[in-house]
Design a protein around this motif. Sequence first.
Motif, PDB file in Angstrom:
ATOM      1  N   VAL A  92      40.056  21.541  26.090  1.00  0.00           N
ATOM      2  CA  VAL A  92      40.578  20.386  26.824  1.00  0.00           C
ATOM      3  C   VAL A  92      41.739  20.808  27.723  1.00  0.00           C
ATOM      4  O   VAL A  92      41.857  20.353  28.860  1.00  0.00           O
ATOM      5  N   HIS A  93      42.580  21.701  27.213  1.00  0.00           N
ATOM      6  CA  HIS A  93      43.724  22.184  28.010  1.00  0.00           C
ATOM      7  C   HIS A  93      43.342  23.365  28.908  1.00  0.00           C
ATOM      8  O   HIS A  93      44.192  23.864  29.646  1.00  0.00           O
ATOM      9  N   GLY A  94      42.085  23.793  28.849  1.00  0.00           N
ATOM     10  CA  GLY A  94      41.658  24.926  29.655  1.00  0.00           C
ATOM     11  C   GLY A  94      42.308  26.224  29.239  1.00  0.00           C
ATOM     12  O   GLY A  94      42.512  27.115  30.075  1.00  0.00           O
ATOM     13  N   SER A  95      42.627  26.357  27.944  1.00  0.00           N
ATOM     14  CA  SER A  95      43.390  27.515  27.494  1.00  0.00           C
ATOM     15  C   SER A  95      42.636  28.453  26.565  1.00  0.00           C
ATOM     16  O   SER A  95      43.142  29.524  26.250  1.00  0.00           O
ATOM     17  N   LEU A  96      41.448  28.078  26.096  1.00  0.00           N
ATOM     18  CA  LEU A  96      40.739  28.954  25.157  1.00  0.00           C
ATOM     19  C   LEU A  96      40.191  30.187  25.866  1.00  0.00           C
ATOM     20  O   LEU A  96      40.437  31.321  25.452  1.00  0.00           O
ATOM     21  N   PHE A  97      39.453  29.957  26.955  1.00  0.00           N
ATOM     22  CA  PHE A  97      38.899  31.032  27.776  1.00  0.00           C
ATOM     23  C   PHE A  97      39.598  31.061  29.143  1.00  0.00           C
ATOM     24  O   PHE A  97      40.234  30.089  29.542  1.00  0.00           O
ATOM     25  N   ARG A  98      39.429  32.161  29.837  1.00  0.00           N
ATOM     26  CA  ARG A  98      39.976  32.253  31.198  1.00  0.00           C
ATOM     27  C   ARG A  98      39.200  31.384  32.168  1.00  0.00           C
ATOM     28  O   ARG A  98      39.744  30.846  33.127  1.00  0.00           O
ATOM     29  N   SER A  99      37.884  31.276  31.922  1.00  0.00           N
ATOM     30  CA  SER A  99      36.998  30.573  32.834  1.00  0.00           C
ATOM     31  C   SER A  99      36.987  29.069  32.567  1.00  0.00           C
ATOM     32  O   SER A  99      36.827  28.632  31.419  1.00  0.00           O
ATOM     33  N   LYS A 100      37.129  28.283  33.623  1.00  0.00           N
ATOM     34  CA  LYS A 100      37.045  26.833  33.498  1.00  0.00           C
ATOM     35  C   LYS A 100      35.656  26.424  33.032  1.00  0.00           C
ATOM     36  O   LYS A 100      35.500  25.509  32.211  1.00  0.00           O
ATOM     37  N   GLY A 101      34.630  27.125  33.539  1.00  0.00           N
ATOM     38  CA  GLY A 101      33.262  26.820  33.156  1.00  0.00           C
ATOM     39  C   GLY A 101      33.018  27.037  31.673  1.00  0.00           C
ATOM     40  O   GLY A 101      32.358  26.222  31.015  1.00  0.00           O
ATOM     41  N   LEU A 102      33.549  28.137  31.120  1.00  0.00           N
ATOM     42  CA  LEU A 102      33.378  28.406  29.690  1.00  0.00           C
ATOM     43  C   LEU A 102      34.118  27.368  28.851  1.00  0.00           C
ATOM     44  O   LEU A 102      33.607  26.918  27.817  1.00  0.00           O
ATOM     45  N   ASN A 103      35.301  27.000  29.296  1.00  0.00           N
ATOM     46  CA  ASN A 103      36.052  25.976  28.563  1.00  0.00           C
ATOM     47  C   ASN A 103      35.306  24.647  28.556  1.00  0.00           C
ATOM     48  O   ASN A 103      35.258  23.962  27.528  1.00  0.00           O
ATOM     49  N   THR A 104      34.704  24.300  29.686  1.00  0.00           N
ATOM     50  CA  THR A 104      33.951  23.046  29.754  1.00  0.00           C
ATOM     51  C   THR A 104      32.690  23.127  28.904  1.00  0.00           C
ATOM     52  O   THR A 104      32.384  22.192  28.143  1.00  0.00           O
ATOM     53  N   PHE A 105      31.961  24.234  29.009  1.00  0.00           N
ATOM     54  CA  PHE A 105      30.717  24.390  28.239  1.00  0.00           C
ATOM     55  C   PHE A 105      30.984  24.301  26.742  1.00  0.00           C
ATOM     56  O   PHE A 105      30.352  23.499  26.028  1.00  0.00           O
ATOM     57  N   PHE A 106      31.927  25.100  26.258  1.00  0.00           N
ATOM     58  CA  PHE A 106      32.211  25.084  24.828  1.00  0.00           C
ATOM     59  C   PHE A 106      32.916  23.793  24.422  1.00  0.00           C
ATOM     60  O   PHE A 106      32.797  23.360  23.276  1.00  0.00           O
ATOM     61  N   GLY A 107      33.627  23.165  25.355  1.00  0.00           N
ATOM     62  CA  GLY A 107      34.223  21.871  25.060  1.00  0.00           C
ATOM     63  C   GLY A 107      33.160  20.847  24.709  1.00  0.00           C
ATOM     64  O   GLY A 107      33.319  20.059  23.761  1.00  0.00           O
ATOM     65  N   TYR A 108      32.052  20.868  25.439  1.00  0.00           N
ATOM     66  CA  TYR A 108      30.947  19.951  25.134  1.00  0.00           C
ATOM     67  C   TYR A 108      30.249  20.342  23.833  1.00  0.00           C
ATOM     68  O   TYR A 108      29.870  19.470  23.038  1.00  0.00           O
ATOM     69  N   VAL A 109      30.061  21.645  23.608  1.00  0.00           N
ATOM     70  CA  VAL A 109      29.414  22.109  22.368  1.00  0.00           C
ATOM     71  C   VAL A 109      30.241  21.682  21.156  1.00  0.00           C
ATOM     72  O   VAL A 109      29.715  21.089  20.204  1.00  0.00           O
ATOM     73  N   PHE A 110      31.530  21.995  21.196  1.00  0.00           N
ATOM     74  CA  PHE A 110      32.410  21.607  20.079  1.00  0.00           C
ATOM     75  C   PHE A 110      32.488  20.087  19.964  1.00  0.00           C
ATOM     76  O   PHE A 110      32.575  19.546  18.868  1.00  0.00           O
ATOM     77  N   GLY A 111      32.462  19.404  21.112  1.00  0.00           N
ATOM     78  CA  GLY A 111      32.543  17.955  21.111  1.00  0.00           C
ATOM     79  C   GLY A 111      31.395  17.304  20.353  1.00  0.00           C
ATOM     80  O   GLY A 111      31.584  16.296  19.664  1.00  0.00           O
ATOM     81  N   VAL A 112      30.210  17.876  20.458  1.00  0.00           N
ATOM     82  CA  VAL A 112      29.061  17.354  19.710  1.00  0.00           C
ATOM     83  C   VAL A 112      29.283  17.548  18.214  1.00  0.00           C
ATOM     84  O   VAL A 112      29.005  16.644  17.410  1.00  0.00           O
ATOM     85  N   LEU A 113      29.804  18.687  17.828  1.00  0.00           N
ATOM     86  CA  LEU A 113      30.030  18.979  16.403  1.00  0.00           C
ATOM     87  C   LEU A 113      31.112  18.084  15.811  1.00  0.00           C
ATOM     88  O   LEU A 113      31.031  17.692  14.644  1.00  0.00           O
ATOM     89  N   VAL A 114      32.134  17.759  16.600  1.00  0.00           N
ATOM     90  CA  VAL A 114      33.235  16.928  16.092  1.00  0.00           C
ATOM     91  C   VAL A 114      33.103  15.463  16.519  1.00  0.00           C
ATOM     92  O   VAL A 114      34.031  14.665  16.338  1.00  0.00           O
ATOM     93  N   PHE A 115      31.950  15.128  17.113  1.00  0.00           N
ATOM     94  CA  PHE A 115      31.652  13.742  17.476  1.00  0.00           C
ATOM     95  C   PHE A 115      32.688  13.169  18.452  1.00  0.00           C
ATOM     96  O   PHE A 115      33.056  12.002  18.368  1.00  0.00           O
ATOM     97  N   THR A 116      33.126  14.001  19.393  1.00  0.00           N
ATOM     98  CA  THR A 116      34.175  13.583  20.332  1.00  0.00           C
ATOM     99  C   THR A 116      33.790  13.978  21.758  1.00  0.00           C
ATOM    100  O   THR A 116      33.565  15.162  22.026  1.00  0.00           O
TER     101      THR A 116
END
Length: 341
Positions: A92-116
Amino acid sequence: MKTVNADAMTSERKQPTRRALPPWHSDMTRFREPNNLKAAWQVANSLVPYGCLWLLMIMTVRSGGSYWLTLALAVVAAAFLVRIFILFHDCVHGSLFRSKGLNTFFGYVFGVLVFTPFEDWRFSHLKHHGSYANLDARGFGDIWTMTRTEYDASSWATRLGYRLFRSPLVLLGLGALFSFLLRFRLPGYQTKRKERMSVLLTNLLIVAVALIVAWAVGWKTYVLIQLPVIWLAGALGIWLFYVQHQFEGVYWARRNDWDPVRAAMEGSSFYDLPPVLRWLSGNIGYHHVHHLGPRIPNYRLKECFDAIPVLKSRQPLTLRNSLACIRLKLWDEERQELVAF
């Protein structure tokens, strides 16, 4: 003049005049650079154990063994799901990966797992960063907190509702199920098309995953596993969020007096957890550091804390004394502290 990080000040509400940051704050910028290898390792050491725990729980349910064993595994799985939520939070803060695309992709993946939903939660969470500890900007990504004056002037129905909301049974029990199963299925307040589409996409993906798992193992097995895991993880997550901004000695101020550095240093806790819990919670206990530098990845928060002496001046909140925080209910503006009913 240096100003507070824009990521932390995102808000559509009128904000107080921005103030100059102390000289040591610039030292924190060197910890903002993400490390893709560390991020990938965190993804692996969070998702793989979580998946293995799901397989074990499926085996215990389908074998007809004791459900207590399944629940015991669910507690561990919930702890890993909290860790996954922290990775989601970094995306969400764009801080996990360097790439904005990777942060968005994994943000959606994790979001499904945490129902958010990723974009919707990002909208409210960034508003939280721009308004926490500000008495005139409550209502975004925070826990409902009334002042003592507001509470005394409210109707009996509002006071009753507030008392019920602030009770541990509702806040940590029913609140966890309500938030993650129902509340996040709808867009938040003031959201736009991007956030609404994020909610819709996340809901569709959650249903798709549920259908696939239920087809593979059966609905009963899926519900017997998913329900306790999401409830326990939700309760743990809400507790972490609660003690981050609801503790003795916390700072709150009206808009004109609100100071972002004081809000971070005094309005956010330093939750000094044991090493295992610190790992499972992704170092989020260094919450004052996070609010001072929202773009610092979770895996660099402790490194930043250790390197800058002033960050250690915060009185730590221990696991034991944090339990007393649950009795704090109202902000007393005259005494400048949270008080019980």
